[in-house]
Design a protein around this motif. Structure first.
Motif, mmCIF file in Angstrom:
data_model
loop_
_atom_site.group_PDB
_atom_site.id
_atom_site.type_symbol
_atom_site.label_atom_id
_atom_site.label_comp_id
_atom_site.label_asym_id
_atom_site.label_seq_id
_atom_site.Cartn_x
_atom_site.Cartn_y
_atom_site.Cartn_z
ATOM 1 N N ALA A 5 61.730 6.055 -8.544
ATOM 2 C CA ALA A 5 61.684 6.779 -9.765
ATOM 3 C C ALA A 5 63.319 6.906 -10.747
ATOM 4 O O ALA A 5 64.171 6.932 -9.985
ATOM 5 N N ASP A 6 63.013 6.647 -11.989
ATOM 6 C CA ASP A 6 64.231 6.641 -12.669
ATOM 7 C C ASP A 6 65.205 5.607 -12.885
ATOM 8 O O ASP A 6 66.237 5.565 -13.266
ATOM 9 N N SER A 7 64.411 4.361 -12.342
ATOM 10 C CA SER A 7 65.337 3.156 -12.377
ATOM 11 C C SER A 7 65.542 2.520 -13.600
ATOM 12 O O SER A 7 66.193 1.825 -13.933
ATOM 13 N N PHE A 8 63.960 2.721 -14.363
ATOM 14 C CA PHE A 8 63.967 2.112 -15.660
ATOM 15 C C PHE A 8 63.922 3.197 -16.734
ATOM 16 O O PHE A 8 63.613 4.307 -16.804
ATOM 17 N N LYS A 9 64.562 2.570 -17.778
ATOM 18 C CA LYS A 9 64.721 3.336 -19.171
ATOM 19 C C LYS A 9 63.475 2.652 -19.777
ATOM 20 O O LYS A 9 63.095 1.510 -19.937
ATOM 21 N N VAL A 10 62.494 3.513 -20.446
ATOM 22 C CA VAL A 10 61.313 3.217 -21.145
ATOM 23 C C VAL A 10 61.701 3.561 -22.731
ATOM 24 O O VAL A 10 61.998 4.744 -22.967
ATOM 25 N N ALA A 11 61.441 2.605 -23.463
ATOM 26 C CA ALA A 11 61.534 2.794 -24.832
ATOM 27 C C ALA A 11 60.112 2.267 -25.569
ATOM 28 O O ALA A 11 59.654 1.271 -25.236
ATOM 29 N N ARG A 12 59.660 3.070 -26.588
ATOM 30 C CA ARG A 12 58.547 2.981 -27.349
ATOM 31 C C ARG A 12 59.108 1.719 -28.414
ATOM 32 O O ARG A 12 59.884 2.311 -29.157
ATOM 33 N N LEU A 13 58.408 0.802 -28.446
ATOM 34 C CA LEU A 13 58.856 -0.411 -29.470
ATOM 35 C C LEU A 13 58.062 -0.230 -30.706
ATOM 36 O O LEU A 13 56.875 0.072 -30.890
ATOM 37 N N ARG A 14 58.739 -0.443 -31.871
ATOM 38 C CA ARG A 14 57.983 -0.527 -33.243
ATOM 39 C C ARG A 14 57.089 -1.759 -33.157
ATOM 40 O O ARG A 14 57.370 -2.754 -32.686
ATOM 41 N N SER A 15 55.914 -1.514 -33.593
ATOM 42 C CA SER A 15 54.833 -2.646 -33.806
ATOM 43 C C SER A 15 55.516 -3.547 -34.710
ATOM 44 O O SER A 15 56.456 -3.131 -35.681
ATOM 45 N N GLU A 16 55.101 -4.987 -34.833
ATOM 46 C CA GLU A 16 55.515 -5.803 -35.844
ATOM 47 C C GLU A 16 54.919 -5.367 -36.992
ATOM 48 O O GLU A 16 53.977 -5.086 -37.195
ATOM 49 N N PHE B 72 61.697 -6.169 -19.749
ATOM 50 C CA PHE B 72 60.323 -6.662 -19.822
ATOM 51 C C PHE B 72 59.465 -5.675 -20.851
ATOM 52 O O PHE B 72 59.782 -4.567 -20.880
ATOM 53 N N ARG B 73 58.583 -6.268 -21.419
ATOM 54 C CA ARG B 73 57.675 -5.651 -22.437
ATOM 55 C C ARG B 73 56.297 -5.563 -22.158
ATOM 56 O O ARG B 73 55.830 -6.543 -21.419
ATOM 57 N N HIS B 74 55.775 -4.672 -22.336
ATOM 58 C CA HIS B 74 54.418 -4.381 -21.890
ATOM 59 C C HIS B 74 53.460 -3.361 -23.078
ATOM 60 O O HIS B 74 54.039 -2.660 -23.731
ATOM 61 N N ARG B 75 52.392 -4.039 -23.237
ATOM 62 C CA ARG B 75 51.480 -3.312 -24.220
ATOM 63 C C ARG B 75 50.411 -2.409 -23.498
ATOM 64 O O ARG B 75 49.973 -2.710 -22.705
#
Length: 168
Positions: A149-160, A67-70
């Motif tokens: 905790a640590d169930s998710f991998k979080v990645a910063r996404l490049r903006s469009e 899932f994605r979040h801003r």
């Protein structure tokens, strides 16, 4: 079955595949995201707070791989650390004269992995829990709670890229 990325900024009434029980059968159907409020003149909504509530019928699952979040103009992707896909717990309503058959996703307090970005998150159901949610074989508060905790991998996404950046 494959699960795709869920963008929390998707527009209301965007269609997506959900899994539900209907007349005793399990089915995959494409429904609109967002439920019509029952209050006259109220706004449609896409999420429902789960805490302290029960959902005795019209349960559904929304399959996803991420899932994605801003947050503060930065975009982030959240996927399970083990690479598995998962579901969001949801509820659906039959069509009415004014609104199509549609669903909303339940939310819980944010997990430790999501909390730095938001205080709420969509309720995650792991694959091994899917039938417990659909068949109501355990209480809501046993399923609808943040993952450890640590169930998710979080990645910063490049903006469009902006249009000017697309030129050669």
């Amino acid at each position: 079955m494959s699960a795709s990325v869920f963008n929390s900024e998707a527009s209301i009434r965007q269609r997506r595949v959900v899994i539900r029980r209907n007349d005793g059968d399990i089915e995959m159907v494409e429904l609109s995201w967002g439920l019509q409020t029952r209050e006259p003149g109220g706004c449609a909504f896409t999420v429902v707070r789960a805490e302290g509530r029960t959902f005795p019928d019209h349960r559904c699952l929304v399959p996803t791989s991420e899932f994605r979040h801003r947050n503060r103009s930065k975009h982030y992707g959240f996927s399970l650390a083990d690479g598995d896909w998962f579901y969001f717990a949801g509820v659906w309503r039959p069509a009415t004269r004014d609104w199509p058959e549609a669903y909303a996703i339940l939310t819980t307090e944010a997990s430790a992995d999501v909390a730095p970005f938001h205080d709420r998150q969509m309720a995650v159901v792991r694959r091994e829990q899917r039938m417990a949610w659909l068949d109501r074989t355990c209480r809501e508060d046993e399923l609808l709670r943040p993952l450890p905790a640590d169930s998710f991998k979080v990645a910063r996404l490049r903006s469009e890229p902006r249009q000017a950046e697309l030129t050669f």
